[in-house]
Design an enzyme around this catalytic site. Structure first.
Site, PDB file in Angstrom:
ATOM      1  N   SER A 200     -12.136 -24.115  17.465  1.00  0.00           N
ATOM      2  CA  SER A 200     -13.313 -24.312  18.326  1.00  0.00           C
ATOM      3  C   SER A 200     -14.320 -23.176  18.195  1.00  0.00           C
ATOM      4  O   SER A 200     -13.972 -22.058  17.810  1.00  0.00           O
ATOM      5  CB  SER A 200     -12.887 -24.425  19.787  1.00  0.00           C
ATOM      6  OG  SER A 200     -11.953 -25.454  19.963  1.00  0.00           O
TER       7      SER A 200
HETATM    8  N1  SAH Z   1      -7.262 -24.789  20.012  1.00  0.00           N
HETATM    9  C1  SAH Z   1      -7.252 -24.907  18.572  1.00  0.00           C
HETATM   10  C2  SAH Z   1      -8.204 -25.941  18.063  1.00  0.00           C
HETATM   11  C3  SAH Z   1      -7.797 -27.259  18.412  1.00  0.00           C
HETATM   12  S1  SAH Z   1      -8.443 -28.607  17.494  1.00  0.00           S
HETATM   13  C4  SAH Z   1      -7.558 -23.612  17.889  1.00  0.00           C
HETATM   14  O1  SAH Z   1      -7.857 -22.631  18.579  1.00  0.00           O
HETATM   15  O2  SAH Z   1      -7.490 -23.561  16.670  1.00  0.00           O
HETATM   16  C5  SAH Z   1      -7.480 -29.817  18.359  1.00  0.00           C
HETATM   17  C6  SAH Z   1      -6.030 -29.809  18.018  1.00  0.00           C
HETATM   18  O3  SAH Z   1      -5.394 -30.778  18.840  1.00  0.00           O
HETATM   19  C7  SAH Z   1      -5.731 -30.196  16.578  1.00  0.00           C
HETATM   20  O4  SAH Z   1      -4.929 -29.225  15.997  1.00  0.00           O
HETATM   21  C8  SAH Z   1      -5.001 -31.526  16.715  1.00  0.00           C
HETATM   22  O5  SAH Z   1      -3.998 -31.702  15.717  1.00  0.00           O
HETATM   23  C9  SAH Z   1      -4.384 -31.407  18.080  1.00  0.00           C
HETATM   24  N2  SAH Z   1      -4.056 -32.666  18.743  1.00  0.00           N
HETATM   25  C10 SAH Z   1      -4.736 -33.835  18.707  1.00  0.00           C
HETATM   26  N3  SAH Z   1      -4.139 -34.752  19.479  1.00  0.00           N
HETATM   27  C11 SAH Z   1      -3.054 -34.148  20.032  1.00  0.00           C
HETATM   28  C12 SAH Z   1      -2.030 -34.577  20.927  1.00  0.00           C
HETATM   29  N4  SAH Z   1      -1.984 -35.811  21.416  1.00  0.00           N
HETATM   30  N5  SAH Z   1      -1.081 -33.681  21.275  1.00  0.00           N
HETATM   31  C13 SAH Z   1      -1.092 -32.403  20.784  1.00  0.00           C
HETATM   32  N6  SAH Z   1      -2.041 -31.951  19.941  1.00  0.00           N
HETATM   33  C14 SAH Z   1      -3.001 -32.812  19.567  1.00  0.00           C
END
Ligand code: SAH
Length: 218
Positions: free
Chosen positions: A67
């Site tokens: 993000s």
């Molecule tokens: N907070 C992260 C960025 C997140 S991007 C950072 O600092 O890098 C969103 C993330 O959520 C992705 O890695 C994606 O794989 C994950 N994601 C998507 N759907 C999800 C779910 N149902 N449960 C857990 N993770 C999920």
């Protein structure tokens, strides 16, 4: 190439420019110091490292993104973290946000749907010296939360779904706070703060337009 001082400055400018949305023109100093301590360059892939201290989202593996730092700062700020908080994070991704959380509280539970991303984050956080007892990882559908470890006083979701996942709400304690992006209409996402008071009354405050990757279902 931008450095951490430039990045903190850009976040502060972004906060002032969006103060009417945020209801404040400054963030908690503890959040900004945590962001100074965590090396974002360590969490982004090689070809993106030159942009690690730009205030933008960047691609990580599997079509996901780390993000925008301004968003990380704002989401962390609105949770009003205290060291003793029980924190649940959904969407470990690169592990960057997890590290920021771990700088501010004693223990973080974090769930990621992709095993590959979770493994990468675990290696990075171990290499940076975060103790195994302080960050607990799970590969699962975060929509369902982590019932065995509930309740949580603070929950952060870093992927956008159409609603507040009912299992997460059920795992939020009285007096707790949850921050998450909600996609209220196609292409329209709003960062939302959910609070539950000590009598269990729920309040929802949508406050900032955002663009997150989708919350996928297992
Ligand atoms: N907070 C992260 C960025 C997140 S991007 C950072 O600092 O890098 C969103 C993330 O959520 C992705 O890695 C994606 O794989 C994950 N994601 C998507 N759907 C999800 C779910 N149902 N449960 C857990 N993770 C999920």
């Amino acid at each position: 190439m931008a450095d951490i001082d430039t990045l903190i400055h850009d976040i502060e400018v972004g906060v002032r420019e969006t103060r009417t949305h945020l209801g404040t023109s400054t963030l908690d100093a503890r959040v900004l110091s945590a962001m100074r301590r965590v090396p974002r360059a360590f969490f982004v892939p090689g070809d993106a490292k030159v942009r690690a201290y730009d205030d933008t989202a960047l691609p990580i593996a599997e079509g996901q993104t780390i993000s925008q730092p301004y968003i990380v700062a704002v989401m962390t700020h609105v949770l009003e973290l205290q060291p003793e908080d029980r924190v649940l994070e959904i969407g470990t991704g690169s592990g960057y946000q997890t590290a920021i959380l771990a700088e501010l509280v004693c223990q973080v539970h974090t769930i990621e749907l992709s095993a590959e991303l979770s493994t990468g984050a675990q290696h990075r956080l171990a290499a940076l010296g975060y103790d195994q007892n302080r960050i607990l990882f799970r590969v699962a559908d975060g929509y369902l939360g982590w019932p065995e470890a509930a309740p949580f006083s603070k929950i952060m979701v870093t992927a956008a779904g159409p609603d507040i996942p009912p299992p997460l709400l059920a795992q939020l304690s009285a007096g707790g706070r949850m921050v998450l992006p909600i996609e209220s209409a196609p292409g329209r996402q709003v960062l939302t703060l959910v609070t539950v008071d000590l009598d269990g009354r729920l309040a929802e405050r949508p406050f900032l337009p955002v663009a997150f990757v989708p919350l996928r279902r297992a």
